[in-house]
Design a protein around this motif. Structure first.
Motif, PDB file in Angstrom:
ATOM      1  N   THR A  34      68.965  38.361  48.577  1.00 17.08           N
ATOM      2  CA  THR A  34      68.683  38.583  50.124  1.00 17.08           C
ATOM      3  C   THR A  34      67.355  37.901  50.048  1.00 17.08           C
ATOM      4  O   THR A  34      66.132  38.463  48.826  1.00 17.08           O
ATOM      5  N   GLU A  35      66.748  37.229  50.876  1.00 15.92           N
ATOM      6  CA  GLU A  35      64.697  36.713  50.178  1.00 15.92           C
ATOM      7  C   GLU A  35      64.269  36.872  51.639  1.00 15.92           C
ATOM      8  O   GLU A  35      63.291  37.637  51.485  1.00 15.92           O
ATOM      9  N   ASP A  36      65.122  37.733  52.750  1.00 17.35           N
ATOM     10  CA  ASP A  36      64.224  38.071  53.819  1.00 17.35           C
ATOM     11  C   ASP A  36      64.639  39.297  53.481  1.00 17.35           C
ATOM     12  O   ASP A  36      65.118  39.570  54.929  1.00 17.35           O
ATOM     13  N   ALA A  37      63.915  40.582  54.055  1.00 16.24           N
ATOM     14  CA  ALA A  37      63.652  41.833  53.853  1.00 16.24           C
ATOM     15  C   ALA A  37      63.070  42.658  55.326  1.00 16.24           C
ATOM     16  O   ALA A  37      62.718  44.105  55.174  1.00 16.24           O
ATOM     17  N   THR A  38      62.792  41.238  56.320  1.00 10.21           N
ATOM     18  CA  THR A  38      61.812  41.704  56.729  1.00 10.21           C
ATOM     19  C   THR A  38      62.351  42.784  58.076  1.00 10.21           C
ATOM     20  O   THR A  38      61.974  43.769  58.300  1.00 10.21           O
ATOM     21  N   ILE A  43      68.570  45.074  49.049  1.00 10.79           N
ATOM     22  CA  ILE A  43      68.675  43.256  49.076  1.00 10.79           C
ATOM     23  C   ILE A  43      69.520  43.618  48.347  1.00 10.79           C
ATOM     24  O   ILE A  43      70.184  44.108  47.713  1.00 10.79           O
ATOM     25  N   SER A  95      61.081  41.849  41.652  1.00 13.04           N
ATOM     26  CA  SER A  95      61.636  40.048  41.204  1.00 13.04           C
ATOM     27  C   SER A  95      61.840  39.784  39.775  1.00 13.04           C
ATOM     28  O   SER A  95      60.861  40.851  38.600  1.00 13.04           O
ATOM     29  N   VAL A 137      61.216  38.485  47.894  1.00 14.78           N
ATOM     30  CA  VAL A 137      61.736  39.096  49.076  1.00 14.78           C
ATOM     31  C   VAL A 137      60.263  39.333  49.858  1.00 14.78           C
ATOM     32  O   VAL A 137      59.375  38.947  49.907  1.00 14.78           O
ATOM     33  N   TYR A 138      60.684  38.576  51.297  1.00 17.14           N
ATOM     34  CA  TYR A 138      59.573  38.052  51.906  1.00 17.14           C
ATOM     35  C   TYR A 138      59.717  39.383  53.118  1.00 17.14           C
ATOM     36  O   TYR A 138      60.713  40.005  53.325  1.00 17.14           O
ATOM     37  N   LEU A 139      58.536  40.647  53.287  1.00 21.74           N
ATOM     38  CA  LEU A 139      58.504  41.370  53.790  1.00 21.74           C
ATOM     39  C   LEU A 139      57.910  41.212  55.143  1.00 21.74           C
ATOM     40  O   LEU A 139      57.656  42.858  55.491  1.00 21.74           O
ATOM     41  N   GLY A 140      57.696  40.111  55.614  1.00 21.37           N
ATOM     42  CA  GLY A 140      57.316  39.768  56.646  1.00 21.37           C
ATOM     43  C   GLY A 140      55.533  39.610  56.008  1.00 21.37           C
ATOM     44  O   GLY A 140      55.343  39.547  55.550  1.00 21.37           O
TER      45      GLY A 140
END
Length: 169
Positions: A34-38, A43, A95, A137-140
């Motif tokens: 999972t890469e989008d964790a907004t 994950i 990561s 992951v992208y956190l926003g």
């Protein structure tokens, strides 16, 4: 009746002793992280792999170990395809590479014994190792859109009231 029980137990012992283990395993793997964790709190990691043994053994029960957690490897098809999945908290996940160590039943019992006896589990050699890469992951965005809208509204209001006060003065 007693002879039947003795014969049954002897058959079980012989079949367990003659069970083959995988020789010179080859693993081909693919992974998803999972890469989008907004909006997530954990994950998800999933790896699918094909195990091929040089002696042609199929249908082995496999277990995996990731960061000290024991996990079952789910058999997906008759051609030795397996899957291992797990989740981690966003704050604990890092990561980089995760090593998924694969064990057969014998290796898995040795790992459990090592943990139970507070011994070093690294002395047990895994059947194979699959590497899963987590790119991060992208956190926003750094600034939430709501905060930016309030900041811009305050700036526009300040500019408007400043211009009005200069016109009336």
């Amino acid at each position: 009746m007693k002879s039947f029980i003795v014969l049954f137990i002897a058959t079980l012992v012989v079949s367990a002793a003659s069970a083959e283990s995988c020789q010179k395993p080859k693993v081909e793997a693919s992974a998803y992280v999972t890469e989008d964790a907004t909006v997530l709190t954990k994950i998800a990691f999933t790896t699918q792999f094909t195990l091929q043994c040089s002696n042609g053994v199929k249908g082995i029960s496999l277990y995996a170990e990731v960061n000290g957690k024991a996990l079952p490897a789910v058999k997906l098809s008759a051609d030795n395809k397996y899957q291992v999945s797990w989740t981690e908290d966003i704050k604990k996940a890092h990561s980089g590479d995760y090593s998924v160590k694969l064990y057969d039943e014998e290796g898995y019992s040795a790992i459990r014994k090592a943990y139970r006896n507070a011994e070093d589990p690294s002395s047990v050699k895994p059947l194979a190792v699959v590497v899963v890469n987590n790119p991060g992951v992208y956190l926003g965005p750094w600034i939430n859109s709501e905060f930016l809208a309030v900041l811009l509204a305050a700036l526009v209001s300040y500019t408007a009231f400043s211009a009005k006060s200069k016109l009336l003065a």
